[in-house]
Design an enzyme around this catalytic site. Structure first.
Site, PDB file in Angstrom:
ATOM      1  N   ILE A  19      -5.764  -2.899  -0.953  1.00 45.18           N
ATOM      2  CA  ILE A  19      -5.364  -2.483  -2.355  1.00 45.18           C
ATOM      3  C   ILE A  19      -4.281  -1.350  -2.420  1.00 45.18           C
ATOM      4  O   ILE A  19      -4.374  -0.640  -1.166  1.00 45.18           O
ATOM      5  CB  ILE A  19      -6.522  -1.946  -3.006  1.00 45.18           C
ATOM      6  CG1 ILE A  19      -7.385  -0.986  -2.243  1.00 45.18           C
ATOM      7  CG2 ILE A  19      -7.661  -3.094  -3.278  1.00 45.18           C
ATOM      8  CD1 ILE A  19      -8.405  -0.243  -3.145  1.00 45.18           C
ATOM      9  N   ASP A  20      -3.596  -1.358  -3.158  1.00 42.42           N
ATOM     10  CA  ASP A  20      -2.319  -0.326  -3.199  1.00 42.42           C
ATOM     11  C   ASP A  20      -2.976   1.131  -2.923  1.00 42.42           C
ATOM     12  O   ASP A  20      -3.993   1.232  -3.561  1.00 42.42           O
ATOM     13  CB  ASP A  20      -1.691  -0.289  -4.627  1.00 42.42           C
ATOM     14  CG  ASP A  20      -1.102  -1.768  -4.769  1.00 42.42           C
ATOM     15  OD1 ASP A  20      -0.881  -2.557  -3.703  1.00 42.42           O
ATOM     16  OD2 ASP A  20      -0.907  -2.355  -5.840  1.00 42.42           O
ATOM     17  N   LYS A  21      -1.904   1.871  -2.825  1.00 45.83           N
ATOM     18  CA  LYS A  21      -2.211   3.368  -2.469  1.00 45.83           C
ATOM     19  C   LYS A  21      -2.982   4.184  -3.800  1.00 45.83           C
ATOM     20  O   LYS A  21      -4.038   4.819  -3.306  1.00 45.83           O
ATOM     21  CB  LYS A  21      -0.870   4.201  -2.359  1.00 45.83           C
ATOM     22  CG  LYS A  21      -0.949   5.653  -2.171  1.00 45.83           C
ATOM     23  CD  LYS A  21       0.259   6.271  -2.051  1.00 45.83           C
ATOM     24  CE  LYS A  21       0.304   7.916  -2.211  1.00 45.83           C
ATOM     25  NZ  LYS A  21       1.432   8.494  -2.296  1.00 45.83           N
ATOM     26  N   THR A  75      -4.379   2.348  -6.169  1.00 43.13           N
ATOM     27  CA  THR A  75      -5.638   1.554  -6.740  1.00 43.13           C
ATOM     28  C   THR A  75      -6.826   2.297  -6.051  1.00 43.13           C
ATOM     29  O   THR A  75      -6.707   2.314  -4.856  1.00 43.13           O
ATOM     30  CB  THR A  75      -5.413   0.262  -6.435  1.00 43.13           C
ATOM     31  OG1 THR A  75      -4.230  -0.074  -7.167  1.00 43.13           O
ATOM     32  CG2 THR A  75      -6.432  -0.564  -6.966  1.00 43.13           C
ATOM     33  N   ARG A 135      -0.674  -5.987 -11.428  1.00 39.29           N
ATOM     34  CA  ARG A 135       0.224  -5.031 -11.953  1.00 39.29           C
ATOM     35  C   ARG A 135       1.308  -6.210 -12.467  1.00 39.29           C
ATOM     36  O   ARG A 135       1.884  -5.870 -13.593  1.00 39.29           O
ATOM     37  CB  ARG A 135       0.729  -4.118 -10.748  1.00 39.29           C
ATOM     38  CG  ARG A 135      -0.449  -3.117 -10.420  1.00 39.29           C
ATOM     39  CD  ARG A 135       0.047  -2.439  -9.185  1.00 39.29           C
ATOM     40  NE  ARG A 135       1.185  -1.456  -9.379  1.00 39.29           N
ATOM     41  CZ  ARG A 135       1.678  -0.872  -8.340  1.00 39.29           C
ATOM     42  NH1 ARG A 135       1.393  -0.723  -7.191  1.00 39.29           N
ATOM     43  NH2 ARG A 135       2.591   0.091  -8.589  1.00 39.29           N
TER      44      ARG A 135
END
Length: 302
Positions: free
Chosen positions: A136-138, A140, A236
């Site tokens: 998962i993104d930084k 998130t 996103r």
């Protein structure tokens, strides 16, 4: 020094990754897929794609990259381990933590913390991503499954591919969504405008996101999202595509947004089948305090 493997296609059929997996018994399909991604597999002298269908007589040469020595540092970084056994772990990642080291983030990542807190991690991915099955993104927050051995990694990765794992997110988006439920089916690929971004493209990979409205505010909507696929930045990109970008998103959202430390997106629920016991496992993580405070302020002002 690089090692080489040679295969001559005799009676194998279908995609090259499957054909090689049935021939090279000492190498996992995940490893073969990684070699294909890295351009290490040549068919009749030409770099092969993963979807190439083999033909009788094809000469396949695999140049195995030299194994890099693992130099990652185990770092005593606080980590919320929701669940752990000898095969898997479930982590509640905080917002702002990068999952694995990269050029811009050489340390202080989730992987550095995992090396300190866990006794073992799978080795299927390259040396900077031990144990990492999905990301998962930084910015998130939320739940991630981690594989502690290669057998578990293969099983969990296959579940993601087969779309049998369960992943639900909570997000705050700009605008008021009029309908209560929706399904976004739009292919995603690398943006032609900015290589660091993803975008909906006709030639992209299939991406499907389901959403349900949980709460509406004057200028925002709180939604629950469920992933069928796991493309980079999928939620996103999809929410921006339908006109409801995530609040706080510095890349895909508007410049005038709420003051946050990144997109308000939280991986709330994670479910999978245990790779050894076949038990159905479901985990849930509450919204971070900062996310809850934003919602409370919106409720007061609505």
């Amino acid at each position: 020094m690089q090692n080489e493997l040679e295969v001559i296609i005799t009676d194998q059929t279908g995609r090259i990754d499957k054909a090689l997996a049935t021939t090279l018994h000492n190498h996992s399909r995940s490893q073969i897929t990684q070699w294909l991604k890295e351009g290490c597999v040549f068919v009749n002298g030409t770099v092969s794609r993963a979807n190439y269908k083999v033909k009788k007589g094809d000469h396949i040469l695999i140049t195995i990259p030299e194994v890099k020595e693992l130099t990652l540092e185990a770092q005593d970084i606080p980590l919320e381990i929701v669940y752990e056994d000898e095969d898997v772990a479930v982590i509640n990642k905080p917002q702002g933590m990068v999952v694995h080291p990269s050029a811009g983030h050489p340390d202080q990542t989730l992987v550095n913390a995992l090396l300190y807190h866990l006794t073992s991690l799978s080795s299927i991915n390259d040396v900077i991503r031990p144990g990492i099955v999905h990301r998962i993104d930084k910015d998130t927050s939320g739940l991630l499954m981690v594989a502690k051995n290669d057998q578990a990694h293969e099983s969990l990765a296959q579940q993601l591919k087969d779309k049998t794992s369960l992943r639900k997110y909570i997000a705050l988006v700009h605008g008021s969504i009029g309908h209560d439920k929706g399904r976004i089916d739009a292919p995603i690929g690398r943006s032609k405008v900015d290589r660091k971004m993803q975008a909906v493209r006709e030639d992209g990979k299939q991406a499907v996101t389901h959403f349900t409205v949980l709460e509406r505010f004057d200028q925002f909507t709180l939604v629950e999202l469920q992933l069928e696929t796991g493309r980079t930045h999928q939620i996103r990109v999809h929410m921006q595509y339908i006109g409801y970008p995530l609040a706080g998103d510095p890349v895909y959202g508007p410049k005038k947004t709420l003051k946050t430390n990144g997109q308000l997106l939280h991986a709330k629920l994670l479910g999978f089948t245990h790779p050894k016991t076949n038990e159905s496992m479901v985990f849930e993580a509450p919204l971070p305090k900062a996310f809850e405070e934003v919602l409370e302020n919106l409720r007061k002002n609505s």
